[in-house]
Design an enzyme around this catalytic site. Structure first.
Site, PDB file in Angstrom:
ATOM      1  N   GLU A  22      -3.435 -23.193 -50.032  1.00 59.79           N
ATOM      2  CA  GLU A  22      -4.270 -24.775 -50.328  1.00 59.79           C
ATOM      3  C   GLU A  22      -5.672 -24.709 -50.508  1.00 59.79           C
ATOM      4  O   GLU A  22      -6.393 -25.714 -50.085  1.00 59.79           O
ATOM      5  CB  GLU A  22      -3.493 -25.632 -49.216  1.00 59.79           C
ATOM      6  CG  GLU A  22      -1.923 -25.457 -49.058  1.00 59.79           C
ATOM      7  CD  GLU A  22      -1.546 -26.705 -48.592  1.00 59.79           C
ATOM      8  OE1 GLU A  22      -1.775 -27.854 -48.386  1.00 59.79           O
ATOM      9  OE2 GLU A  22      -0.070 -26.619 -48.130  1.00 59.79           O
TER      10      GLU A  22
HETATM   11  C1  LIG Z   1       1.091 -16.986 -47.858  1.00 59.33           C
HETATM   12  C2  LIG Z   1       0.849 -17.811 -49.006  1.00 59.33           C
HETATM   13  C3  LIG Z   1       1.737 -18.832 -49.249  1.00 59.33           C
HETATM   14  C4  LIG Z   1       1.438 -19.513 -50.489  1.00 59.33           C
HETATM   15  N1  LIG Z   1       2.250 -20.627 -51.030  1.00 59.33           N
HETATM   16  C5  LIG Z   1       1.937 -21.103 -52.292  1.00 59.33           C
HETATM   17  C6  LIG Z   1       2.660 -22.224 -52.433  1.00 59.33           C
HETATM   18  O1  LIG Z   1       3.456 -22.620 -52.099  1.00 59.33           O
HETATM   19  N2  LIG Z   1       2.414 -22.864 -53.765  1.00 59.33           N
HETATM   20  C7  LIG Z   1       1.416 -22.311 -54.573  1.00 59.33           C
HETATM   21  O2  LIG Z   1       1.172 -22.828 -55.803  1.00 59.33           O
HETATM   22  N3  LIG Z   1       0.585 -21.463 -54.234  1.00 59.33           N
HETATM   23  C8  LIG Z   1       0.740 -20.543 -52.978  1.00 59.33           C
HETATM   24  N4  LIG Z   1      -0.081 -19.791 -52.703  1.00 59.33           N
HETATM   25  C9  LIG Z   1      -1.234 -19.444 -53.467  1.00 59.33           C
HETATM   26  C10 LIG Z   1      -2.554 -19.697 -53.204  1.00 59.33           C
HETATM   27  O3  LIG Z   1      -2.797 -21.163 -52.997  1.00 59.33           O
HETATM   28  C11 LIG Z   1      -3.561 -19.072 -53.832  1.00 59.33           C
HETATM   29  O4  LIG Z   1      -3.278 -17.510 -53.142  1.00 59.33           O
HETATM   30  C12 LIG Z   1      -4.745 -19.392 -53.353  1.00 59.33           C
HETATM   31  O5  LIG Z   1      -5.266 -20.489 -53.962  1.00 59.33           O
HETATM   32  C13 LIG Z   1      -5.749 -18.418 -54.064  1.00 59.33           C
HETATM   33  O6  LIG Z   1      -5.639 -17.937 -55.116  1.00 59.33           O
HETATM   34  P1  LIG Z   1      -5.490 -16.397 -55.671  1.00 59.33           P
HETATM   35  O7  LIG Z   1      -4.827 -15.603 -54.757  1.00 59.33           O
HETATM   36  O8  LIG Z   1      -5.279 -16.219 -57.098  1.00 59.33           O
HETATM   37  O9  LIG Z   1      -7.099 -15.765 -55.121  1.00 59.33           O
HETATM   38  P2  LIG Z   1      -8.531 -15.975 -56.174  1.00 59.33           P
HETATM   39  O10 LIG Z   1      -8.532 -17.319 -56.657  1.00 59.33           O
HETATM   40  O11 LIG Z   1      -8.311 -14.947 -57.293  1.00 59.33           O
HETATM   41  O12 LIG Z   1      -9.404 -15.679 -55.260  1.00 59.33           O
HETATM   42  C14 LIG Z   1      -9.964 -14.451 -54.637  1.00 59.33           C
HETATM   43  C15 LIG Z   1     -11.246 -14.584 -54.106  1.00 59.33           C
HETATM   44  O13 LIG Z   1     -12.123 -15.067 -54.887  1.00 59.33           O
HETATM   45  C16 LIG Z   1     -12.851 -16.147 -54.164  1.00 59.33           C
HETATM   46  N5  LIG Z   1     -13.227 -17.051 -55.158  1.00 59.33           N
HETATM   47  C17 LIG Z   1     -12.400 -17.524 -56.239  1.00 59.33           C
HETATM   48  N6  LIG Z   1     -13.318 -18.325 -57.094  1.00 59.33           N
HETATM   49  C18 LIG Z   1     -14.340 -18.633 -56.265  1.00 59.33           C
HETATM   50  C19 LIG Z   1     -15.560 -19.476 -56.628  1.00 59.33           C
HETATM   51  N7  LIG Z   1     -15.533 -20.207 -57.521  1.00 59.33           N
HETATM   52  N8  LIG Z   1     -16.439 -19.362 -55.823  1.00 59.33           N
HETATM   53  C20 LIG Z   1     -16.568 -18.511 -54.530  1.00 59.33           C
HETATM   54  N9  LIG Z   1     -15.381 -17.629 -54.427  1.00 59.33           N
HETATM   55  C21 LIG Z   1     -14.433 -17.683 -55.167  1.00 59.33           C
HETATM   56  C22 LIG Z   1     -11.725 -16.885 -53.313  1.00 59.33           C
HETATM   57  O14 LIG Z   1     -12.121 -17.454 -52.282  1.00 59.33           O
HETATM   58  C23 LIG Z   1     -11.249 -15.327 -52.730  1.00 59.33           C
HETATM   59  O15 LIG Z   1     -11.746 -14.933 -51.696  1.00 59.33           O
HETATM   60  C24 LIG Z   1       0.496 -19.140 -51.530  1.00 59.33           C
HETATM   61  C25 LIG Z   1      -0.579 -18.035 -50.847  1.00 59.33           C
HETATM   62  C26 LIG Z   1      -0.154 -17.404 -49.730  1.00 59.33           C
HETATM   63  C27 LIG Z   1      -1.075 -16.042 -49.278  1.00 59.33           C
END
Ligand SMILES: Cc1cc2nc3c(=O)[nH]c(=O)nc-3n(C[C@H](O)[C@H](O)[C@H](O)COP(=O)(O)OP(=O)(O)OC[C@H]3O[C@@H](n4cnc5c(N)ncnc54)[C@H](O)[C@@H]3O)c2cc1C
Lengths: 255, 382
Positions: B365
C-alpha cells in the site's frame, strides 16, 4: 416460545478468585463476566425461541451483575431482569432460588426455564432444582439437547454411560450442559442494540418477598484449601504393568 | 496503562467481544493456517457473522454504520492474535471502499451486502509486474465496445492478495491515454470468461494470505460495473489507499503488540546468570523502547482515524501512521527475536514469523519511501 434463562455474573472466570473476610467470594469491585456455563443456556434459549419467541434473562447480584444481562442481550436475548438488593448479600442457594422463582412467576406465559448445570464460581449445582421445586415444575437436568415438539419437551439427558431420552410437559426447568451447543459471539449490532432493550431492576420487596424469605440459613464457618492430589504411581516395567493395573482397578471396584 | 483510553463504551464492548473471539478461535488456529498456506476463510466468515466485515459502511448496504476508528481497533485486535486474518479483513475492506464511496447505487446494492456480510471476499488489483510504486503507469487495457455496453479487459495484475480466493475484484485498468487520468476502476467477478489466475505465489511470510496474478484475456465486463466515471479510477484507487494505509497501521500495531507480549513473557521465564533475563537493564531498555513505540503507533493511527471520522483531510496523516507503525512493527519484531536469543530464530517460537510478517508492511500500500514522498510533497507544496 417464551423462555426464561437464569444467568449469573461471576468474577473473571480466567482469573484467580479472591475470598473476602466473610469467607465468601469477593464479588464487588472485581472484573467479571457472564458465567461461561450460562452462555450455553442462553444459546439454547435463542435457538429454541427462534424468530417469534422471546428470551428473558434473569439475574440476581450486585450492580455489576447487569453485565451478565448485557452479554446475554447482545447475543440476542430480548429483555433482562436484575434483582438488586443489599439484603441479598451473602444469599445462599435457597434464598437465591426463592428470589429467582419469584421473578419467573412474574413472567406471564413463560414456557420454559433454562439454567446452567452449575455455576463456575460456586459449583453447588443445586439452584435450578430448588427453583423448579419452588415453582412446582418438572425439572430435567444435564440436557445435551433440548427440543420442543407439539408442546412437549424432548431432552437428551447426558449420563455417564451415554444419554437418556426424556420427555416432559411444559413449562419445565431444564439445566443445559456445555456440550449442548457452541454459544454464539455477540454481534456488533447485538452489542449496539443491547442498550436499547428493556431492563427491569427489582428489589426484594418488588418481588413480594419478606426479610425472612431472604435470610440465609447457611453460614460459612471457615475455609480450608483442598488437599493436594497425591502424585500418581508410575509403573516402568512393561512386564509388571498389566497385572498392577488390573489389581489397582479391582481394588477401586472399577472392574 | 489503559490501552483503550479514549474509546467509547460501544467501542470497548465491541473490542471485548472481538478479543474473546480472537483468543478462543482465531489465535489458536493461526499456526495451522500459516503452515498449510491456507486462507482462513471460515474465520473470516465468522467475523462477517459478527458484523465485522462491513463496520464503517452504510447500514443500507448491510454495513454497521460505525466509525472508521471502530474498524481500525478491531483490525489491531485481530492482528495481535492472527495477523493474516487481520490482513484479510483489511484487503477486503480496501476492495469495498472504492465501490462504497464512488459506485452507483445499483452497483452498491448488487455487491456491498454480500461483502459486508462476509459471504463474499474482496481483492484490490492495482499493481502490475512493471508498475508498482509508479502505479499510474499501469498497462492493463479496458476497451469500450462499439455500443458502449461493455469493456474488454486485457493484461495482468501482479501481487494480488486473495487472487483466486476472492469472489469480487476491484480492478484498475486503462480506458484512455497515458497517466492517471486514463485509468478507470471496475468490479469484476471470479468466474467470468477471460479472467484467470496465475499460480500461488511463494512468499517470505503472510502464508495464510494467498496471492496470485490476475490474468485478463479479453474478459468482457458490463459497463454497469464501471465504478464512478471513466478516468476516475486512479482517484478511486488512491482514496482506497488512504483508508487502507490506516488499516495497515492498525495491523502493524497489533503485530508489534503480539511480538512484544511474546518477548516480555519469554524474558520473564528465561534465566541466565542466575536470574530472569528481564532483570538485566540492557534488556529492559530494549523492552521499554518497544513498548513506547507501540503505544505511539497506536495513538497515531487512532488519532488519524478520528480525524477521518470527523471529515478532515487525513491523507498525509494516514501516510505518517502507516510509515511509523510499519517501521515500528519491523523494529519491534526484530528486537523480539533478539530478546529470545537463539530460540527466537527457531520456528518453535512465533517471533520469527512475526518478523517475516512485519517486513511486507513496509512495502504494501505504498512502500515507506513512497509514504515519505507523499508527506514530503505536501511539505514542499504548502
Ligand atoms: C505481500 C504483498 C501483498 C501485496 N498485495 C497487493 C494487492 O493486494 N494489490 C495490489 O495492487 N498490490 C499488492 N502488492 C503490491 C505492492 O503494492 C507493491 O509491491 C508496492 O507498491 C511496491 O511496488 P513494486 O513491488 O513494484 O516495487 P517498486 O515500485 O519497483 O519499488 C522498488 C524500490 O524502489 C523504491 N522506489 C520506487 N519509486 C521510488 C521513488 N520515487 N522514490 C524513492 N524510492 C522509490 C521503492 O520504495 C522500493 O524500495 C502486494 C505486495 C506484497 C509484497
Amino acid at each position: 416460545m417464551n423462555i426464561v434463562v437464569l444467568v449469573k455474573y461471576i468474577p473473571n472466570p480466567e482469573g484467580t478468585p479472591e475470598m473476602g473476610p466473610d469467607h465468601r467470594l469477593k464479588r464487588e469491585g472485581v472484573e467479571g463476566a457472564l458465567d461461561p456455563g450460562d452462555e450455553h443456556s442462553v444459546e439454547a434459549a435463542l435457538q429454541l425461541a427462534g424468530s417469534d419467541g422471546e428470551v428473558t434473562l434473569v439475574t440476581m447480584g450486585p450492580e455489576a451483575a447487569v453485565g451478565a444481562l448485557r452479554r446475554g442481550l447482545s447475543m440476542g436475548g430480548h429483555k433482562g431482569v436484575h434483582v438488586l438488593d443489599d439484603s441479598l448479600k451473602g444469599a445462599d442457594v435457597l434464598v437465591t432460588a426463592r428470589v429467582l422463582a419469584a421473578v419467573v412467576k412474574r413472567q406471564a406465559g413463560f414456557d420454559l426455564v433454562l439454567a446452567g448445570v452449575e455455576s463456575t464460581d460456586g459449583y453447588t449445582g443445586t439452584l435450578p432444582m430448588a427453583v423448579a421445586e419452588l415453582l412446582d415444575l418438572p425439572n430435567v437436568t444435564f440436557a445435551r439437547k433440548v427440543e420442543v415438539a407439539d408442546g412437549t419437551l424432548k431432552v437428551e439427558r447426558q449420563t455417564e454411560a451415554g444419554y437418556d431420552e426424556v420427555e416432559c410437559p411444559l413449562p419445565a426447568v431444564v439445566t443445559v450442559t456445555a456440550g449442548a451447543n457452541e454459544p454464539r459471539y455477540p454481534t456488533l449490532k447485538g452489542i449496539m442494540q443491547a442498550k436499547q432493550k428493556p431492563m427491569d431492576t427489582l428489589s426484594v420487596s418488588d418481588l413480594g418477598l419478606s426479610a425472612e424469605d431472604v435470610k440465609a440459613t447457611q453460614e460459612v464457618m471457615g475455609l480450608e484449601p483442598v488437599a493436594a492430589k497425591e502424585a500418581g504411581e508410575v509403573i516402568e516395567d512393561p512386564e509388571e504393568a498389566p497385572g498392577r493395573v488390573v489389581e489397582f482397578l479391582t481394588k477401586a471396584k472399577v472392574i | 496503562m489503559d490501552r483503550d483510553f479514549g474509546l467509547t463504551e460501544d467501542q470497548r464492548e465491541i473490542l471485548a467481544a472481538v478479543r474473546e473471539f480472537v483468543r478462543e478461535k482465531a489465535a489458536p488456529a493461526a499456526p495451522g493456517y500459516e503452515e498449510k498456506h491456507e486462507l482462513p476463510r471460515d474465520l473470516f466468515r465468522r467475523l462477517g457473522e459478527m458484523g465485522l466485515a462491513g463496520i464503517p459502511y452504510d447500514e443500507r448496504y448491510g454495513g454497521a454504520g460505525q466509525p472508521f476508528l471502530t474498524y481500525l481497533t478491531v483490525l489491531e485486535e485481530v492482528a495481535s492474535g492472527f495477523f493474516s486474518l487481520a490482513l484479510t479483513l483489511s484487503v477486503h475492506h480496501l476492495s469495498a471502499s472504492g465501490l462504497h464511496r464512488f459506485g452507483s447505487d445499483s452497483l452498491k446494492e448488487k455487491y456491498l451486502p454480500r461483502l459486508c456480510s462476509g459471504e463474499w471476499l474482496g481483492a484490490y488489483a492495482l499493481s502490475e509486474a512493471s508498475s508498482g510504486s509508479d502505479a499510474a503507469s499501469l498497462r492493463t487495457r479496458a476497451d469500450r465496445s462499439g455500443d458502449g455496453s461493455s469493456y474488454r479487459l486485457t493484461g495482468s495484475k501482479r501481487f494480488i492478495t486473495h487472487g483466486g480466493e476472492a469472489e469480487y475484484y476491484l480492478v484498475m485498468a486503462r480506458t484512455g491515454g497515458e497517466g492517471p487520468s486514463g485509468i478507470s476502476a471496475f468490479v469484476i467477478e471470479r468466474g467470468w470468461e477471460g479472467f484467470d489466475f496465475g499460480k500461488l505465489e511463494e512468499k517470505m511470510g503472510w502464508h495464510a494470505s494467498p496471492m496470485r496474478e490476475l490474468l485478463f484475456e479479453g474478459c468482457q465486463v458490463p459497463a454497469e460495473n464501471l465504478v464512478g466515471d471513466e478516468g476516475e479510477g486512479f482517484t478511486i484507487a488512491l482514496a482506497g489507499l488512504d483508508s487502507g494505509r490506516l488499516g495497515i497501521a492498525a495491523c502493524s500495531t497489533g503485530l508489534a503488540q503480539a511480538a512484544f507480549d511474546a518477548a516480555v513473557a519469554f524474558a520473564r521465564e528465561r534465566s541466565q546468570f542466575g536470574k530472569p533475563i528481564i532483570e538485566f537493564q540492557g534488556l529492559q531498555f530494549m523492552l521499554a523502547d518497544m513498548a513506547t513505540q507501540i503505544e505511539a503507533a497506536r495513538r497515531l493511527y487512532r488519532e488519524v482515524g478520528r480525524l477521518r471520522d470527523a471529515g478532515g483531510d487525513y491523507s498525509q496523516a494516514a501516510s505518517m501512521a502507516k510509515l511509523f507503525a510499519s517501521d515500528t512493527a519491523m523494529r519491534v519484531t526484530t528486537d523480539a527475536v533478539q530478546v529470545h536469543g537463539g530460540y527466537g530464530y527457531m520456528q518453535e517460537y512465533p517471533v520469527e514469523r512475526y518478523m517475516r510478517e512485519a517486513k511486507a508492511l513496509q512495502i504494501v500500500e505504498g512502500t515507506n519511501q513512497i509514504q515519505r514522498m507523499v508527506i514530503g510533497r505536501r511539505l514542499a507544496s504548502s
